[in-house]
Design an enzyme around this catalytic site. Structure first.
Site, PDB file in Angstrom:
ATOM      1  N   HIS A   1      -7.767   8.050  -4.111  1.00  0.00           N
ATOM      2  CA  HIS A   1      -8.143   6.587  -4.425  1.00  0.00           C
ATOM      3  C   HIS A   1      -9.313   6.528  -5.638  1.00  0.00           C
ATOM      4  O   HIS A   1      -9.809   5.824  -5.894  1.00  0.00           O
ATOM      5  CB  HIS A   1      -8.942   6.133  -3.150  1.00  0.00           C
ATOM      6  CG  HIS A   1      -7.797   5.784  -1.965  1.00  0.00           C
ATOM      7  ND1 HIS A   1      -7.382   6.392  -0.953  1.00  0.00           N
ATOM      8  CD2 HIS A   1      -6.767   4.610  -1.975  1.00  0.00           C
ATOM      9  CE1 HIS A   1      -6.518   6.047  -0.152  1.00  0.00           C
ATOM     10  NE2 HIS A   1      -6.014   4.977  -0.737  1.00  0.00           N
TER      11      HIS A   1
ATOM     12  N   CYS B   1      -8.427  19.381  23.954  1.00  0.00           N
ATOM     13  CA  CYS B   1      -9.133  19.234  24.976  1.00  0.00           C
ATOM     14  C   CYS B   1      -8.187  19.097  26.337  1.00  0.00           C
ATOM     15  O   CYS B   1      -7.071  18.568  25.887  1.00  0.00           O
ATOM     16  CB  CYS B   1      -9.952  17.949  24.863  1.00  0.00           C
ATOM     17  SG  CYS B   1     -11.046  17.415  26.489  1.00  0.00           S
TER      18      CYS B   1
ATOM     19  N   ARG C   1     -15.415  15.978  21.485  1.00  0.00           N
ATOM     20  CA  ARG C   1     -15.572  15.772  22.741  1.00  0.00           C
ATOM     21  C   ARG C   1     -17.009  16.218  23.100  1.00  0.00           C
ATOM     22  O   ARG C   1     -17.178  17.360  23.204  1.00  0.00           O
ATOM     23  CB  ARG C   1     -14.731  16.616  23.620  1.00  0.00           C
ATOM     24  CG  ARG C   1     -14.197  16.286  24.879  1.00  0.00           C
ATOM     25  CD  ARG C   1     -15.407  16.107  25.942  1.00  0.00           C
ATOM     26  NE  ARG C   1     -14.905  15.902  27.202  1.00  0.00           N
ATOM     27  CZ  ARG C   1     -15.817  15.208  27.833  1.00  0.00           C
ATOM     28  NH1 ARG C   1     -16.728  14.556  27.380  1.00  0.00           N
ATOM     29  NH2 ARG C   1     -15.504  14.926  29.158  1.00  0.00           N
TER      30      ARG C   1
ATOM     31  N   HIS D   1       0.826  -1.180  -0.064  1.00  0.00           N
ATOM     32  CA  HIS D   1      -0.010  -0.068   0.134  1.00  0.00           C
ATOM     33  C   HIS D   1       1.088   1.244   0.103  1.00  0.00           C
ATOM     34  O   HIS D   1       1.729   1.519   1.000  1.00  0.00           O
ATOM     35  CB  HIS D   1      -1.033  -0.084   1.384  1.00  0.00           C
ATOM     36  CG  HIS D   1      -1.708   1.096   1.314  1.00  0.00           C
ATOM     37  ND1 HIS D   1      -2.111   2.046   2.296  1.00  0.00           N
ATOM     38  CD2 HIS D   1      -2.788   1.481   0.282  1.00  0.00           C
ATOM     39  CE1 HIS D   1      -2.868   2.959   2.238  1.00  0.00           C
ATOM     40  NE2 HIS D   1      -3.362   2.774   1.015  1.00  0.00           N
TER      41      HIS D   1
ATOM     42  N   TYR E   1     -12.733  21.315  34.547  1.00  0.00           N
ATOM     43  CA  TYR E   1     -11.690  22.403  33.708  1.00  0.00           C
ATOM     44  C   TYR E   1     -11.022  23.506  34.709  1.00  0.00           C
ATOM     45  O   TYR E   1     -10.922  24.475  34.299  1.00  0.00           O
ATOM     46  CB  TYR E   1     -12.455  22.818  32.557  1.00  0.00           C
ATOM     47  CG  TYR E   1     -12.819  21.820  31.634  1.00  0.00           C
ATOM     48  CD1 TYR E   1     -12.137  20.949  30.812  1.00  0.00           C
ATOM     49  CD2 TYR E   1     -14.310  21.520  31.585  1.00  0.00           C
ATOM     50  CE1 TYR E   1     -12.610  19.961  30.057  1.00  0.00           C
ATOM     51  CE2 TYR E   1     -14.880  20.581  30.762  1.00  0.00           C
ATOM     52  CZ  TYR E   1     -13.748  19.773  30.167  1.00  0.00           C
ATOM     53  OH  TYR E   1     -14.396  18.714  29.262  1.00  0.00           O
TER      54      TYR E   1
HETATM   55  N1  LIG Z   1     -22.306  22.442  23.718  1.00  0.00           N
HETATM   56  C1  LIG Z   1     -21.078  22.043  24.146  1.00  0.00           C
HETATM   57  N2  LIG Z   1     -19.924  22.346  23.761  1.00  0.00           N
HETATM   58  C2  LIG Z   1     -19.113  21.768  23.838  1.00  0.00           C
HETATM   59  C3  LIG Z   1     -18.720  20.684  24.630  1.00  0.00           C
HETATM   60  C4  LIG Z   1     -20.021  19.932  24.921  1.00  0.00           C
HETATM   61  O1  LIG Z   1     -20.169  18.772  25.568  1.00  0.00           O
HETATM   62  N3  LIG Z   1     -21.466  20.513  24.587  1.00  0.00           N
HETATM   63  N4  LIG Z   1     -17.498  20.116  24.792  1.00  0.00           N
HETATM   64  C5  LIG Z   1     -16.618  21.022  24.960  1.00  0.00           C
HETATM   65  C6  LIG Z   1     -15.035  20.357  25.132  1.00  0.00           C
HETATM   66  S1  LIG Z   1     -14.748  19.939  26.559  1.00  0.00           S
HETATM   67  C7  LIG Z   1     -14.332  20.493  23.990  1.00  0.00           C
HETATM   68  S2  LIG Z   1     -12.727  19.898  24.125  1.00  0.00           S
HETATM   69  C8  LIG Z   1     -14.675  20.872  22.796  1.00  0.00           C
HETATM   70  C9  LIG Z   1     -14.530  19.815  21.719  1.00  0.00           C
HETATM   71  O2  LIG Z   1     -14.870  20.288  20.358  1.00  0.00           O
HETATM   72  P1  LIG Z   1     -15.031  19.185  19.279  1.00  0.00           P
HETATM   73  O3  LIG Z   1     -15.787  18.051  19.664  1.00  0.00           O
HETATM   74  O4  LIG Z   1     -15.567  20.045  17.988  1.00  0.00           O
HETATM   75  O5  LIG Z   1     -13.446  18.738  19.067  1.00  0.00           O
HETATM   76  O6  LIG Z   1     -16.037  21.407  22.537  1.00  0.00           O
HETATM   77  C10 LIG Z   1     -16.460  21.953  23.647  1.00  0.00           C
HETATM   78  N5  LIG Z   1     -17.828  22.542  23.379  1.00  0.00           N
HETATM   79 MO   LIG Z   2     -12.614  19.271  26.587  1.00  0.00          MO
END
Ligand SMILES: Nc1nc2c(c(=O)[nH]1)N[C@H]1C(S)=C(S)[C@@H](COP(=O)(O)O)O[C@H]1N2
Ligand SMILES: [Mo]
Length: 454
Positions: A135, A256, A209, A110, A394
């Site tokens: 591809h 994150c 996330r 590949h 956080y």
């Molecule tokens: N409404 C909402 N916004 C959110 C979250 C969520 O659970 N709900 N997760 C947060 C967290 S902890 C992270 S790290 C990022 C991740 O964004 P992604 O899923 O687009 O990578 O979104 C943030 N914004």
């Molecule tokens: Mo996060």
């Protein structure tokens, strides 16, 4: 390795010992196997002679095996049966459309590397091929046809129906290459070797996330509520957000706070999802500047409100109806340099559902938790967001703090993140040939600070 200037960029490139190979974002070895005859010199140039010799050898073996290969009518297989073939020892099977292929002999040949094709082992090729345009060349399909061993059973054509009692039943489909840390809510990261395949992470592979089910948002009836000081408020449709404010684009990395937690846990156990090194991804975001929207809502750019905050709420809510929420300092929200966006585009496409369709906040250089997805409201306030995720999650603590002594109220909420870097290839424990080695990885720093050396 020099990295581009500006807010929060992820450096995806290669670095080799002796410093004679500069980092080259987007560098990859994705090449096609070429036509059947007369392509050897081209292939040699593209892939190095060893691979071409192996390719010729494979063609000889394929020719010898041709008599033994299955011919129509092909045997029928279920997806579950195909899924049992994921390693060279069990044979490597993949599907394309309703056809089943045994590509065991092709894995080592590949052009994108054996590790990449193995990501699709036991499942469908389409989601992977969609990521790498190479591809779509017709000879790739022709090459694949030589490996056909069967067809999917007719009842296997459609995926199984969802469970309507499950709050997560409405979640969108996801790319099979993602490494899932939690299915419900969905939390997943791209495999390391795909993360550094391209500087911008393809939307399908961008880490996800989610704390809650993905809300189903109707773009036509969507309204964003923006509360300024003194009870003034705006209600914006998606069309108004696009029309009333100039579109601004920013290339920004989201990370994150839990990125690389599984490594931390090897030092001392930590609570939370066991992220590997992929809870970080980069996209080109497009949307309205938060600054422009706040000014339109009557917020003044003055020093009186210097310590205020901008609170965001999402449309995703828990069983009690409490939405996800977070806040950032108003100073950052109003700063032209900080480039905080209300984004409706990701890498030139509308936001995918997992990443906040139809509108999300993007705060470059700041912990991902503040980039609120499925944005429902924006409010200026003298206090930080009252949300659980701003107040009791956080936050950072020193190593002497444990779950008995922790005082969330006394600790500041995480905003800008410190420098981060990781090696994506080779992977820990991998056997590597002696001699020169290409090492790939990323380096990034929060708050718009540059990475000066790796
Ligand atoms: N409404 C909402 N916004 C959110 C979250 C969520 O659970 N709900 N997760 C947060 C967290 S902890 C992270 S790290 C990022 C991740 O964004 P992604 O899923 O687009 O990578 O979104 C943030 N914004
Ligand atoms: Mo996060």
């Amino acid at each position: 390795m020099r990295l581009p200037r500006g807010c929060s960029r992820l450096a995806a490139g290669s670095a080799a010992p002796e410093g004679h190979r500069e980092g080259n974002p987007g560098e990859h070895r994705e090449a096609t196997p070429g036509g059947h005859r007369g392509a050897a010199p081209v292939l040699a140039a593209l892939l190095g002679l060893g691979v071409v010799v192996a390719y010729g050898e494979r063609r000889r073996r394929t020719a010898q095996a041709a008599q033994a290969a299955p011919t129509p009518p092909f045997p029928r297989y279920t997806r579950a049966e195909v899924a049992q073939h994921r390693t060279p020892a069990d044979r490597v099977w993949v599907t394309y459309g309703t056809d089943v292929f045994d590509v065991t002999e092709f894995v080592e040949l590949h052009p994108g590397g054996p590790d990449k094709i193995l990501l699709a082992a036991g499942g469908a090729l389409e989601p992977f091929w969609a990521l790498y345009a190479v591809h779509s060349e017709p000879h790739v399909l022709e090459l694949l046809r030589e490996y056909k061993v069967g067809e999917l059973s007719p009842e296997e054509a459609a995926p199984p129906p969802g469970d309507s009692a499950d709050p997560f039943a409405g979640d969108p489909p996801r790319h099979p290459a993602l490494r899932v840390n939690s299915a419900k809510p969905f939390n997943a990261e791209p495999p390391p070797e795909l993360l550094t395949q391209s500087f911008l992470t393809p939307n399908e592979l961008f880490f996800t996330r989610n704390h809650l089910p993905v809300p189903a948002v109707d773009a036509a009836s969507y309204r964003l509520r923006v509360e300024g000081p003194g009870g003034r408020a705006l209600s914006l449709s998606l069309a108004e957000l696009r029309r009333r404010f100039p579109k601004h684009e920013v290339t920004a990395t989201l990370q994150c706070a839990g990125n690389r937690r599984s490594e931390m846990s090897r030092v001392r156990p930590v609570k939370g999802l066991a992220w590997d090194i992929g809870a970080i991804s980069t996209a080109r975001w497009g949307g309205a500047r938060l600054r422009d929207v706040l000014l339109a809502a009557g917020v003044r750019d003055s020093t009186e409100n210097g310590e205020w905050h901008v609170c965001f709420e999402g449309l995703d809510a828990d069983a009690s109806g409490t939405p996800y929420g977070a806040s950032i300092p108003l100073k950052r929200a109003l700063s032209a340099d900080a480039e905080v966006l209300l984004a409706y585009e990701m890498n030139g496409r509308e936001l995918p559902r997992d990443h906040g369709f139809p509108v999300r906040v993007v705060v470059p250089g700041v912990v991902g938790a503040r980039s609120v997805k499925w944005l429902r409201s924006v409010a200026v306030s003298p206090e930080e967001s009252p949300s659980h995720w701003q107040q009791n999650d956080y936050k950072g603590f020193c190593p002497s703090v444990d779950w008995d002594s922790v005082d969330f109220g006394a600790a500041p909420a995480i905003q800008e993140l410190p420098v981060q870097s990781a090696i994506t290839e080779p992977r820990p424990g991998a056997a590597v040939p002696a001699g020169e080695l290409t090492v790939k990885g990323y380096a990034w720093s929060g708050g718009g600070r540059e990475v000066v050396r790796v």
